[in-house]
Design an enzyme around this catalytic site. Structure first.
Site, short mmCIF file in Angstrom:
data_model
loop_
_atom_site.label_atom_id
_atom_site.label_comp_id
_atom_site.label_asym_id
_atom_site.label_seq_id
_atom_site.Cartn_x
_atom_site.Cartn_y
_atom_site.Cartn_z
N GLN A 155 0.72 -1.18 -0.02
CA GLN A 155 0.04 -0.17 -0.09
C GLN A 155 0.95 1.26 -0.10
OE1 GLN A 155 -2.82 -0.02 3.34
NE2 GLN A 155 -3.75 1.63 2.53
N ALA A 162 10.16 2.31 -1.87
CA ALA A 162 10.08 3.09 -2.93
C ALA A 162 11.20 4.08 -2.65
CB ALA A 162 8.77 3.66 -3.02
N GLY A 190 6.60 0.74 5.35
CA GLY A 190 7.76 -0.09 4.72
C GLY A 190 7.73 0.02 3.18
N CYS A 191 6.55 0.55 2.62
CA CYS A 191 6.39 0.73 1.25
C CYS A 191 7.02 2.07 0.85
CB CYS A 191 4.86 0.60 0.88
SG CYS A 191 4.06 -1.18 1.25
N THR A 192 6.87 2.90 1.77
CA THR A 192 7.57 4.36 1.67
C THR A 192 9.17 4.27 1.57
OG1 THR A 192 5.75 5.34 2.54
CG2 THR A 192 7.83 6.52 2.32
#
Length: 185
Positions: free
Chosen positions: A73, A83, A78-80
């Site tokens: 998401q 990326a 973690g996703c930030t």
């Protein structure tokens, strides 16, 4: 957040939570479905992109290496971080003739906002129905799992990373690309 992702999955939730807590990469993460076969054509896709230019297809990058990374998401920690690390290393990927492509179930507007907020210069694709995530075996409880795949210039799937750790993942992918491309470090 984890409560909503793992709701109703009992033991699976417990195992995944323990692995995530300890940063363990494990075959447990293959629970997302059947993984595509290495050294076979990568599953094709054509999905809407954050850039507003319509759909982006795997075939658009024929002749380049492609890192296809799935993530749960936009805007989550973690996703930030994952990326940001891919963006930080983007010039290194370009030197290796490699395109980064991120895929999640978030819609195009969310991807646009995320790219703007994080100054991301690679496409994020909206797999809102999970069709592509499922084709790559990267699906659990309505979300894409944190899996990454490397596709060679001929469209063959040549490497898989399951249950990745965002803080070091980009460097792991670069090292694997060097190995695959025969680059001496």
């Amino acid at each position: 957040m984890w409560k909503s992702i793992f709701k109703g999955n009992g033991i699976i939730a417990l195992i995944l939570s323990v692995c995530l807590f300890f940063g363990v990469s494990s075959p447990v993460f293959a629970l997302g479905g059947t993984q595509p076969t290495l050294n076979e054509p990568a599953p094709e896709f054509s999905l809407p992109s954050n850039d507003g230019d319509g759909k982006v297809a795997l075939d658009d990058f024929r002749g380049k290496w492609v890192v296809v990374y799935f993530y749960p998401q936009d805007f989550t920690p973690g996703c930030t971080l994952e990326a940001q690390r891919f963006q930080r290393d983007l010039l290194e990927y370009e030197k290796r003739n490699t395109q980064i492509v991120g895929i999640s179930v978030d819609d195009v507007q969310s991807h646009e906002d995320f790219c703007d907020a994080e100054s991301l210069k690679f496409p994020l694709l909206a797999d809102t129905d999970g069709r592509v995530s499922k084709a790559y075996g990267s699906w659990l409880s309505g979300r894409s799992l944190r899996h990454t795949y490397i596709v060679n210039p001929d469209g063959l799937l040549v490497a898989t990373f399951l249950g990745v750790r965002p803080v070091i993942h980009s460097q792991e992918v670069l090292a694997k690309l060097d190995e695959l491309q025969g680059i001496q470090g």
